[in-house]
Design an enzyme around this catalytic site. Sequence first.
Site, mmCIF file in Angstrom:
data_model
loop_
_atom_site.group_PDB
_atom_site.id
_atom_site.type_symbol
_atom_site.label_atom_id
_atom_site.label_comp_id
_atom_site.label_asym_id
_atom_site.label_seq_id
_atom_site.Cartn_x
_atom_site.Cartn_y
_atom_site.Cartn_z
ATOM 1 N N ASP A 197 30.234 -22.178 107.502
ATOM 2 C CA ASP A 197 30.657 -23.558 107.736
ATOM 3 C C ASP A 197 32.144 -23.686 108.059
ATOM 4 O OD1 ASP A 197 28.039 -24.290 107.183
ATOM 5 O OD2 ASP A 197 28.461 -24.583 105.052
ATOM 6 N N LYS B 13 32.368 -22.983 113.347
ATOM 7 C CA LYS B 13 32.055 -22.117 114.479
ATOM 8 C C LYS B 13 31.501 -22.901 115.663
ATOM 9 C CE LYS B 13 29.399 -19.868 111.598
ATOM 10 N NZ LYS B 13 29.844 -20.432 110.321
ATOM 11 N N GLY C 52 23.894 -24.277 110.372
ATOM 12 C CA GLY C 52 24.020 -25.660 110.835
ATOM 13 C C GLY C 52 25.377 -25.752 111.501
ATOM 14 N N HIS C 53 25.392 -25.786 112.821
ATOM 15 C CA HIS C 53 26.654 -25.777 113.567
ATOM 16 C C HIS C 53 26.878 -27.156 114.180
ATOM 17 C CE1 HIS C 53 26.502 -21.094 114.026
ATOM 18 N NE2 HIS C 53 26.484 -21.507 112.783
ATOM 19 N N GLN D 291 26.658 -18.055 109.689
ATOM 20 C CA GLN D 291 27.120 -17.753 108.331
ATOM 21 C C GLN D 291 28.576 -17.246 108.402
ATOM 22 O OE1 GLN D 291 23.633 -16.368 109.127
ATOM 23 N NE2 GLN D 291 23.304 -18.513 108.726
HETATM 24 P P1 GDP Z 1 29.774 -24.090 111.284
HETATM 25 O O1 GDP Z 1 28.524 -23.835 110.540
HETATM 26 O O2 GDP Z 1 30.769 -22.986 111.135
HETATM 27 O O3 GDP Z 1 29.568 -24.452 112.723
HETATM 28 O O4 GDP Z 1 30.449 -25.354 110.574
HETATM 29 P P2 GDP Z 1 29.682 -26.697 110.095
HETATM 30 O O5 GDP Z 1 29.341 -27.505 111.278
HETATM 31 O O6 GDP Z 1 28.583 -26.380 109.142
HETATM 32 O O7 GDP Z 1 30.801 -27.367 109.207
HETATM 33 C C1 GDP Z 1 32.044 -27.715 109.731
HETATM 34 C C2 GDP Z 1 32.240 -29.213 109.504
HETATM 35 O O8 GDP Z 1 33.607 -29.546 109.692
HETATM 36 C C3 GDP Z 1 31.488 -30.066 110.512
HETATM 37 O O9 GDP Z 1 31.121 -31.270 109.891
HETATM 38 C C4 GDP Z 1 32.509 -30.308 111.607
HETATM 39 O O10 GDP Z 1 32.282 -31.507 112.329
HETATM 40 C C5 GDP Z 1 33.764 -30.424 110.802
HETATM 41 N N1 GDP Z 1 34.994 -29.948 111.464
HETATM 42 C C6 GDP Z 1 35.143 -28.911 112.319
HETATM 43 N N2 GDP Z 1 36.442 -28.738 112.592
HETATM 44 C C7 GDP Z 1 37.127 -29.654 111.905
HETATM 45 C C8 GDP Z 1 38.517 -29.953 111.749
HETATM 46 O O11 GDP Z 1 39.397 -29.294 112.292
HETATM 47 N N3 GDP Z 1 38.828 -30.990 110.906
HETATM 48 C C9 GDP Z 1 37.887 -31.717 110.252
HETATM 49 N N4 GDP Z 1 38.300 -32.697 109.469
HETATM 50 N N5 GDP Z 1 36.573 -31.466 110.377
HETATM 51 C C10 GDP Z 1 36.200 -30.436 111.171
HETATM 52 P P1 IMO Z 2 26.502 -21.567 109.021
HETATM 53 O O1 IMO Z 2 26.109 -20.735 110.228
HETATM 54 C C1 IMO Z 2 26.974 -21.729 104.701
HETATM 55 C C2 IMO Z 2 24.107 -19.442 102.294
HETATM 56 C C3 IMO Z 2 23.131 -20.206 101.444
HETATM 57 C C4 IMO Z 2 22.930 -19.233 100.301
HETATM 58 C C5 IMO Z 2 22.979 -17.877 101.015
HETATM 59 C C6 IMO Z 2 21.609 -17.294 101.359
HETATM 60 O O2 IMO Z 2 26.232 -23.007 109.188
HETATM 61 O O3 IMO Z 2 27.895 -21.240 108.611
HETATM 62 P P2 IMO Z 2 19.751 -17.889 103.157
HETATM 63 O O4 IMO Z 2 18.984 -19.150 103.395
HETATM 64 O O5 IMO Z 2 20.533 -17.415 104.341
HETATM 65 O O6 IMO Z 2 18.916 -16.791 102.585
HETATM 66 O O7 IMO Z 2 20.804 -18.274 102.001
HETATM 67 O O8 IMO Z 2 23.705 -18.088 102.203
HETATM 68 N N1 IMO Z 2 24.113 -19.812 103.734
HETATM 69 C C7 IMO Z 2 25.080 -20.509 104.336
HETATM 70 N N2 IMO Z 2 26.178 -21.105 103.810
HETATM 71 N N3 IMO Z 2 26.765 -21.766 106.024
HETATM 72 C C8 IMO Z 2 25.680 -21.157 106.554
HETATM 73 O O9 IMO Z 2 25.470 -21.062 107.881
HETATM 74 C C9 IMO Z 2 24.755 -20.531 105.693
HETATM 75 N N4 IMO Z 2 23.590 -19.867 105.878
HETATM 76 C C10 IMO Z 2 23.217 -19.423 104.675
HETATM 77 O O10 IMO Z 2 23.673 -21.425 101.004
HETATM 78 O O11 IMO Z 2 24.023 -19.284 99.427
HETATM 79 MG MG MG Z 3 27.317 -24.722 109.066
#
Ligand code: GDP
Ligand code: IMO
Ligand code: MG
Length: 423
Positions: free
Chosen positions: A14, A17, A41-42, A222
């Site tokens: 998270d 990416k 979840g991107h 991840q």
């Molecule tokens: P990913 O899994 O690495 O793609 O990241 P996620 O989407 O799960 O989580 C990143 C969260 O931070 C999302 O809700 C984005 O919209 C938000 N986000 C990304 N970059 C920034 C930033 O520079 N500032 C803030 N405030 N939010 C951000």
């Molecule tokens: P993105 O790509 C954050 C965590 C789960 C759990 C562990 C194992 O959005 O960054 P799994 O379902 O993969 O067997 O769970 O890994 N986990 C993540 N945490 N971002 C993710 O993906 C994750 N994908 C799995 O919360 O601790």
């Molecule tokens: Mg994510």
Amino acid sequence: MEKVDVLLGLQWGDEGKGKVVDVLTPKYELVCRFQGGPNAGHTLEFENQKFVLRSIPSGIFQGDKINIIGNGVVLDPALFKAEAEALEAAGHKLTDRLYISKKAHLILPTHRFLDAAYESAKGSGKIGTTGKGIGPTYTDKVSRNGLRVGDILHNFEEKYRNAIDRHKRILASYQFEYDLPAIEKEWLEGIEYLKKFHIVDSEHVINKSLRAGKKILAEGAQGTMLDVDFGSYPFVTSSNTICAGACTGLGVAPRNIGNVFGIFKAYCTRVGAGPFPTELFDETGDKMCEIGHEFGSVTGRRRRCGWIDLVALKYAVMINGVNKLIMMKSDVLDTFDTIKACVAYRIEGETVTDFPFDLTDGAEPVYKELPGWKTDMTKMSSEAEFPKAFTDYVKFLEDYLETPVAIVSVGPDREQTIVRSSF
Ligand code: GDP
Ligand code: IMO
Ligand code: MG
């Protein structure tokens, strides 16, 4: 011959990416996911719209780029169908631009039940998985029992029934109750739906593209601390999330890897169980969570928050061979008086800077404290506008990590991205 650039998370996922892959996609012709599945979840935000991608690469919104779901990915056809249909309904045509590897493994409906059964059997030691069947699907892959996307093209019914029967026997041994008919129909519809897409030998597509001089970006899911070999095992996911995963997950030779972009938050978060040395249980942690909207994009779970951990981050830079860093969510710290960064752990009286085998015995963080920049950075568009305290913080990170910070993200929107001269 071109090389594949890899973008991957350096913390516990998270990091942001999805946002950065979307921003960088105009420089590339293909964007490929190489591991993980719908546990990811991107999030992407642009033009007042927000999308959360699970299995589809984050290059899908930029023009006519080809997006590939690589062999290292595990795919749930039902979730894929829902995700793809939502994008098509929002006006994004996918079928000509989205390729799926024949070698990607299928998450069967019973894999989700097995995930739940294994978790409940672990009791208080449970991992807190996303419940999407990720671990059991990779287990079947490695134990040579898996079904792959290419299998749906020939005699699928029989292979499917055999696999389901085998899973039923395991579930019975766990005395796990489940309702297969409730999700099976939707899953089988997903299988039919997959056939609308280009189901390809993606390793050939990718290597031919490299030879033709096309630029490719590999999108990690991840993060490094969730890697099955190098993360905080056993509280990890079941795939190699590190740079080497792009080689096995796409069929790219190590010498054909180019830039490695390592992405991290200016602080740190983690969802699910497992050690997290810099975790905060006070109002500072609550403030990070609130300002950063730190709730899981897949499960909605509250993310645990804490200060940046440079011991873990330096390890991640080393394991991945990161040559450019990308710092996300620095805006979340805009109002903080002081910023802390963990520069070592104290473990049983020793000061440790090499990331250790096991964190569960209690690694106490040693912090360096830096002044906050106390400036709203969310509307800035160039590094010339950075306040001095922020530039000093970035310089401190660069010195510690021995790697330049090439991009700084100051908000969730595509536009809130500052590409520095070091990019
Ligand atoms: P990913 O899994 O690495 O793609 O990241 P996620 O989407 O799960 O989580 C990143 C969260 O931070 C999302 O809700 C984005 O919209 C938000 N986000 C990304 N970059 C920034 C930033 O520079 N500032 C803030 N405030 N939010 C951000
Ligand atoms: P993105 O790509 C954050 C965590 C789960 C759990 C562990 C194992 O959005 O960054 P799994 O379902 O993969 O067997 O769970 O890994 N986990 C993540 N945490 N971002 C993710 O993906 C994750 N994908 C799995 O919360 O601790
Ligand atoms: Mg994510």
